[in-house]
Design a protein around this motif. Structure first.
Motif, mmCIF file in Angstrom:
data_model
loop_
_atom_site.group_PDB
_atom_site.id
_atom_site.type_symbol
_atom_site.label_atom_id
_atom_site.label_comp_id
_atom_site.label_asym_id
_atom_site.label_seq_id
_atom_site.Cartn_x
_atom_site.Cartn_y
_atom_site.Cartn_z
ATOM 1 N N VAL A 110 -107.196 26.935 -49.211
ATOM 2 C CA VAL A 110 -106.435 26.363 -48.107
ATOM 3 C C VAL A 110 -105.072 27.046 -48.071
ATOM 4 O O VAL A 110 -104.286 26.938 -49.012
ATOM 5 C CB VAL A 110 -106.263 24.840 -48.263
ATOM 6 N N GLU A 111 -104.814 27.759 -46.977
ATOM 7 C CA GLU A 111 -103.523 28.418 -46.791
ATOM 8 C C GLU A 111 -102.632 27.521 -45.947
ATOM 9 O O GLU A 111 -103.082 26.918 -44.967
ATOM 10 C CB GLU A 111 -103.711 29.783 -46.139
ATOM 11 N N ILE A 112 -101.349 27.429 -46.333
ATOM 12 C CA ILE A 112 -100.441 26.452 -45.737
ATOM 13 C C ILE A 112 -99.375 27.162 -44.902
ATOM 14 O O ILE A 112 -98.704 28.074 -45.372
ATOM 15 C CB ILE A 112 -99.772 25.588 -46.820
ATOM 16 N N VAL A 113 -99.252 26.707 -43.661
ATOM 17 C CA VAL A 113 -98.232 27.193 -42.739
ATOM 18 C C VAL A 113 -97.220 26.077 -42.525
ATOM 19 O O VAL A 113 -97.592 24.943 -42.217
ATOM 20 C CB VAL A 113 -98.850 27.589 -41.382
ATOM 21 N N ASP A 114 -95.931 26.389 -42.680
ATOM 22 C CA ASP A 114 -94.873 25.435 -42.367
ATOM 23 C C ASP A 114 -94.308 25.794 -41.002
ATOM 24 O O ASP A 114 -93.712 26.851 -40.825
ATOM 25 C CB ASP A 114 -93.772 25.502 -43.429
ATOM 26 N N SER A 115 -94.489 24.907 -40.021
ATOM 27 C CA SER A 115 -93.987 25.169 -38.670
ATOM 28 C C SER A 115 -92.466 25.137 -38.604
ATOM 29 O O SER A 115 -91.865 25.658 -37.665
ATOM 30 C CB SER A 115 -94.557 24.137 -37.693
ATOM 31 N N GLY A 116 -91.835 24.489 -39.595
ATOM 32 C CA GLY A 116 -90.387 24.356 -39.598
ATOM 33 C C GLY A 116 -89.859 23.259 -38.695
ATOM 34 O O GLY A 116 -88.648 23.101 -38.561
ATOM 35 N N MET A 117 -90.742 22.474 -38.084
ATOM 36 C CA MET A 117 -90.349 21.415 -37.154
ATOM 37 C C MET A 117 -90.942 20.089 -37.642
ATOM 38 O O MET A 117 -92.141 20.018 -37.907
ATOM 39 C CB MET A 117 -90.859 21.711 -35.739
ATOM 40 N N TRP A 118 -90.097 19.064 -37.753
ATOM 41 C CA TRP A 118 -90.651 17.792 -38.213
ATOM 42 C C TRP A 118 -89.805 16.611 -37.777
ATOM 43 O O TRP A 118 -88.651 16.742 -37.386
ATOM 44 C CB TRP A 118 -90.852 17.773 -39.727
ATOM 45 N N THR A 119 -90.448 15.438 -37.843
ATOM 46 C CA THR A 119 -89.819 14.158 -37.548
ATOM 47 C C THR A 119 -89.897 13.277 -38.780
ATOM 48 O O THR A 119 -90.933 13.213 -39.437
ATOM 49 C CB THR A 119 -90.523 13.458 -36.362
ATOM 50 N N TRP A 120 -88.805 12.613 -39.096
ATOM 51 C CA TRP A 120 -88.763 11.665 -40.208
ATOM 52 C C TRP A 120 -88.772 10.254 -39.642
ATOM 53 O O TRP A 120 -87.888 9.866 -38.880
ATOM 54 C CB TRP A 120 -87.511 11.906 -41.058
#
Length: 407
Positions: free
Chosen positions: A101-111
């Motif tokens: 499983v390769e992981i991509v971080d979109s850099g966009m998130w909501t807390w």
């Protein structure tokens, strides 16, 4: 209604039998997912006033790109291995490839801070690979910078729990990796650990809670033929042959109860759940034309009959109770959760017989998104306005797989 902590599960797992239209009152407030530190802030990321909604796409060769839904700008992020499946928590994309499983971080998130939200914007990046063999089942939690993500590899039977705080810092760190017999299993994060499937002869018989270092806690939790897991506003759901297990956390202690199917039901069971993030109600296919709705706040099941063959269902769980479905002709249909009435339908939007990759229907608070890989576009649908096509978005690479990030 009462619950038992894990120490008392096997001797008396709470059974909640619920019929359509009847509900046992919830005896607790929804879990507050925003109990971690710093409100989801990560060094180098900017806190902003609104959700940074993007479409993050992966084409059939593994090229990753993003389209900014607010500004309209797009950029290529990088390249991973050829994907066969992609899962997401609204920030990360977990792509199954030949390496694992390769992981991509979109850099966009909501807390999600319970009664309000914090929004962040950072740089997209490729984080690395969780090695494993066979099909991977990924289970995500409510927050991308705290808690954990579960990965189960059917080919090797390895159950892996990833540290989300480390992912947010750009590192792939395994909290535990447990070897079990090969089977179609799952790892569902809850509390400091996770529920992991238990199998005998390749058939799942139940679940066992493992703490953060992988140590098993107490005995097996009954959940025959466990399949499908999702995190809701209330807790973690795992589908079982006779209903679902709902795991919640109180004062740091996981508690488990069972939500049984309505007595006398003959409808096919739910094996996979989908819903709008941070909402209590989720949807699942039931056979060819049926829809199960599971309200984890009220601990009730409701069964709807769409009357047409379906491929995917998602609960928007908004004030109007919209349930969205992609049927086998490529149409998006909108139903009312209360009585199953069809409220709207589109024309055929995607040829499923000719669709390369993973055609997916993703729902947020106001819009739904459907990818058409062969045409290189994603349709943005206003599902509350008679399923109107609000925009048809050209993506920077063919959206063989995609999700909406920043949610």
């Amino acid at each position: 209604m009462h619950r038992r902590t894990l120490a008392g599960i096997v001797t008396g797992l709470t059974l909640v039998a619920t019929g359509c239209g009847t509900a046992a009152p919830a005896d607790d407030a929804d879990a507050d997912p925003g109990s971690g530190k710093d409100h989801g802030a990560v060094e180098g990321a900017q806190e902003v006033a609104e959700p940074q909604l993007h479409l993050t796409t992966i084409d059939g060769t593994g090229t990753v790109a993003q389209l900014d839904l607010l500004e309209g700008s797009s950029a290529e992020v990088g390249r991973i291995g050829k994907p066969s499946a992609v899962d997401s928590d609204g920030r990360y994309l977990f792509a199954t490839t030949a390496d694992g499983v390769e992981i991509v971080d979109s850099g966009m998130w909501t807390w999600d801070h319970g009664d309000h939200f914090h929004y962040y914007r950072g740089e997209p990046t490729l984080l690395g690979t969780v090695e494993g063999a066979g099909a991977a089942t990924v289970a995500t939690g409510p927050l991308s910078t705290a808690g954990a993500t579960g990965v189960f590899f059917a080919g090797s039977g390895e159950a892996v729990l990833l540290d989300n705080e480390a992912l947010a810092d750009g590192e792939v760190h395994e909290l535990f990796r447990i070897e079990t017999e090969p089977h179609a299993g799952l790892v569902a994060p809850i509390g400091d650990g996770a529920l992991v499937t238990v199998a005998e002869g390749g058939e799942v018989t139940g679940l066992r809670y493992h703490d953060a270092d992988g140590s098993p806690v107490d005995d097996e939790i009954p959940c025959a033929r466990a399949s499908g897991t999702i995190t809701t506003k209330v807790g973690v759901v795992v589908g079982c042959a006779d209903g679902a297990v709902l795991a919640t956390e109180t004062d740091g202690e996981p508690e488990v109860e069972r939500i049984a199917y309505p007595k006398g039901t003959e409808a096919p069971r739910a094996t996979a759940f989908e819903g709008r993030k941070s909402r209590p109600t989720v949807a699942a296919l039931s056979g060819t034309t049926g829809i199960w709705l599971l309200d984890t706040r009220e601990r009730t099941w409701t069964h709807l009959d769409a009357g047409v063959p379906l491929r995917q269902v998602v609960a928007a769980d908004d004030e109007e109770g919209h349930v969205l479905a992609l049927d086998t002709t490529g149409r998006v249909r909108v139903f009312a959760a209360g009585d199953g009435r069809q409220l709207a339908t589109t024309e055929p939007l995607v040829d499923l017989s000719d669709a390369a990759g993973g055609v997916d229907l993703v729902v947020d608070q106001e819009r739904a998104y459907l990818n058409v890989p062969a045409e290189g576009v994603v349709h943005e649908i206003d599902y509350a306005d008679k399923a109107r096509i609000a925009r048809t978005l050209e993506t920077p690479t063919a959206p063989s797989f995609f999700t909406e990030t920043g949610r």
